[in-house]
Design a protein around this motif. Structure first.
Motif, short mmCIF file in Angstrom:
data_model
loop_
_atom_site.label_atom_id
_atom_site.label_comp_id
_atom_site.label_asym_id
_atom_site.label_seq_id
_atom_site.Cartn_x
_atom_site.Cartn_y
_atom_site.Cartn_z
N GLY A 1 0.77 -1.32 0.10
CA GLY A 1 0.04 -0.12 -0.03
C GLY A 1 0.75 1.32 -0.15
O GLY A 1 0.18 2.25 -0.03
N ARG A 2 2.17 1.32 0.00
CA ARG A 2 3.13 2.28 -0.16
C ARG A 2 4.30 2.25 -1.03
O ARG A 2 4.60 0.91 -1.02
N LEU A 3 4.64 3.24 -1.63
CA LEU A 3 5.92 3.29 -2.19
C LEU A 3 6.67 4.59 -1.89
O LEU A 3 6.09 5.72 -2.12
N VAL A 4 7.87 4.22 -1.53
CA VAL A 4 8.58 5.73 -1.11
C VAL A 4 9.94 5.51 -1.93
O VAL A 4 10.51 4.65 -1.89
N LEU A 5 10.28 6.82 -2.58
CA LEU A 5 11.32 6.67 -3.57
C LEU A 5 12.28 8.01 -3.06
O LEU A 5 11.68 9.04 -2.68
N VAL A 6 13.47 7.70 -2.90
CA VAL A 6 14.27 8.87 -2.58
C VAL A 6 15.52 8.96 -3.77
O VAL A 6 16.20 8.21 -4.46
N TRP A 7 15.26 10.34 -4.18
CA TRP A 7 16.29 10.71 -5.39
C TRP A 7 17.22 11.94 -5.01
O TRP A 7 16.64 13.03 -4.58
N PRO A 8 18.46 11.59 -5.29
CA PRO A 8 19.22 13.08 -5.19
C PRO A 8 19.39 13.75 -6.30
O PRO A 8 19.24 13.01 -7.37
N THR A 9 19.25 14.75 -6.11
CA THR A 9 19.16 15.87 -7.46
C THR A 9 19.93 17.05 -7.25
O THR A 9 20.94 17.18 -6.69
N ASN A 10 19.58 18.00 -8.18
CA ASN A 10 20.37 19.20 -8.25
C ASN A 10 20.65 19.93 -6.96
O ASN A 10 19.72 19.90 -6.06
N ASP A 11 21.68 20.59 -6.89
CA ASP A 11 21.96 21.58 -5.82
C ASP A 11 21.94 20.91 -4.66
O ASP A 11 21.60 21.67 -3.33
N ASP A 12 22.60 19.82 -4.37
CA ASP A 12 22.67 19.00 -3.00
C ASP A 12 21.34 18.79 -2.47
O ASP A 12 21.30 18.77 -1.21
N LEU A 13 20.24 18.80 -3.04
CA LEU A 13 19.01 18.34 -2.71
C LEU A 13 18.56 16.99 -2.96
O LEU A 13 19.03 16.17 -3.87
N THR A 14 17.79 16.47 -1.88
CA THR A 14 17.01 15.09 -1.91
C THR A 14 15.55 15.26 -2.27
O THR A 14 14.92 15.73 -1.37
N CYS A 15 14.99 14.73 -3.36
CA CYS A 15 13.68 14.46 -3.40
C CYS A 15 13.02 13.20 -2.93
O CYS A 15 13.37 12.06 -3.20
#
Length: 397
Positions: A202-216
């Motif tokens: 019932g859940r999906l958690v995605l972690v994405w390192p992206t531009n400007d040292d941010l994590t989505c």
């Protein structure tokens, strides 16, 4: 008078305009937005998408704008975690997770550099017709009177709710109703997390390192929960993070840098994407649940296929209508596996005992782990790795 007008200057439209301009065609690329600007989107560029950027000479520019390559991904299904990366494509072994503010501006700029005329802030309201064929568009800049642009071919690359698709009466097929609702946001100070997929019932958690040292960080829930989600998205988001040991505390140690972005408007469909004088690309012609992060890579693929078809028609290598029809057939064939995978993933079903055993065995075999990520990235068909895979339920006609 243009050879081609492309409506929508993001992941499908801008590469299409670039490739056609590089081939010597006169192209107008129009968008209601100005660049750089953001749009709701996944961020993943799997190897096949990154390989296209490399082939177009743009991957180095993306890295130079602060998008670091990802060389390892964690696939966590609860009782089992697998870490690795999928097979290289075109010599590119890494994945990337660019912000759309960065990627779209890069692509639009590349189209303009190739010779396409980029017209920003232009809102298309209608498609023009001549003798039963699309012959241009009519629209306006926000503060200007309406004006018309004419071309031999009109392409709608203007997203899921495409004006061009609506005006040409493109028919939807292989439809399947929305399966998930999603929210995501950005944090600083937690870039050490790396890239990861966390699947729970019932859940999906995605972690994405992206531009400007941010994590989505992105969370998906069953679509039927969207009404409640909208009332208290942040609390439900934090509760979902609790399903991944330690993740909520790590996120709390960082700093929130944006408001939550969310939607329950995630239908699964194809649209008729070729007709007399017109075509559709990207989400305008094919949209699926974002849980597998294939959208941008698929948009690049569609841009290449459609550029080839339009060039063949304009150059007289084959009748234009035949070339466009073949584009749609090729696109459908090449995205069929990813469509089935997205439907399967987006059901957020509990892990079966059989799959758990498979992943436990795969975790100890790097060559199998690589193939798992190859399936996730769309370079290996599901049936090649999961021989007992049961196809998704038939789509609504």
């Amino acid at each position: 008078m243009y050879d081609v007008i492309v409506v929508g200057a993001r992941c499908a439209g801008a590469p299409l305009a670039m490739l056609l301009a590089r081939a010597g065609h006169k192209v107008a690329l129009v968008d209601r937005a100005s660049f750089p600007s953001d749009t709701m989107s996944t961020h993943f560029l799997w190897q096949r998408g990154a390989a296209r950027l490399a082939a177009w000479g743009l991957l180095g520019a993306l890295e130079a704008r602060g998008c670091a390559p990802i060389r390892r991904i964690t696939f966590d299904v609860g009782p089992v975690q697998i870490s690795g990366i999928g097979p290289a494509v075109g010599g590119v072994a890494e994945t990337y997770c660019p912000r759309r503010t960065v990627l779209d501006a890069l692509l639009a700029g590349a189209a303009e550099e190739a010779g396409a005329e980029l017209i920003e802030g232009f809102v298309v309201g209608d498609v023009l017709w001549s003798e039963g064929r699309a012959a241009g568009v009519r629209g306006r800049h926000r503060t200007s009177p309406a004006s018309s642009l004419r071309a031999r071919i009109v392409v709608g690359a203007d997203g899921l709710h495409s004006t061009v698709a609506r005006r040409v009466a493109a028919r939807a097929y292989r439809e399947y109703p929305p399966l998930t609702a999603v929210y995501y946001s950005y944090w600083s100070g937690i870039q050490h997390l790396g890239a990861s997929f966390h699947a729970r019932p019932g859940r999906l958690v995605l972690v994405w390192p992206t531009n400007d040292d941010l994590t989505c960080i992105y969370v998906a829930w069953p679509r039927q929960e969207f009404g409640q989600l909208r009332k208290d998205a942040e609390s439900r988001f934090q509760s979902a993070l609790d399903l991944v040991p330690g993740l909520r505390d790590i996120v709390a140690s960082g700093r929130s840098e944006a408001r939550f972005t969310g939607t329950g408007d995630l239908p699964n469909l194809y649209r008729t994407s070729a007709g007399p004088g017109w075509a559709l690309a990207g989400d305008a012609g094919h949209h699926k649940d974002p849980s597998t992060g294939m959208g941008m890579s698929d948009a690049f693929q569609a841009a290449e296929l459609l550029a080839e078809a339009i060039h063949d028609g304009l150059a007289g290598h084959r009748p234009m209508d035949d070339a466009l029809a073949r584009y749609q057939q090729r696109r459908d064939a090449l995205t069929a596996n990813g469509y089935e995978l997205a439907l399967s993933t987006a059901r957020l079903a509990p892990l079966s005992a059989r799959l758990e055993a498979f992943y436990r065995a795969a975790a100890a075999r790097p060559e199998v782990t690589a193939r798992v990520f190859g399936v996730l990235g769309g370079t290996i068909p599901i049936a090649d790795l999961y021989p007992d895979h049961v196809p998704a339920a038939p789509a609504v006609a």
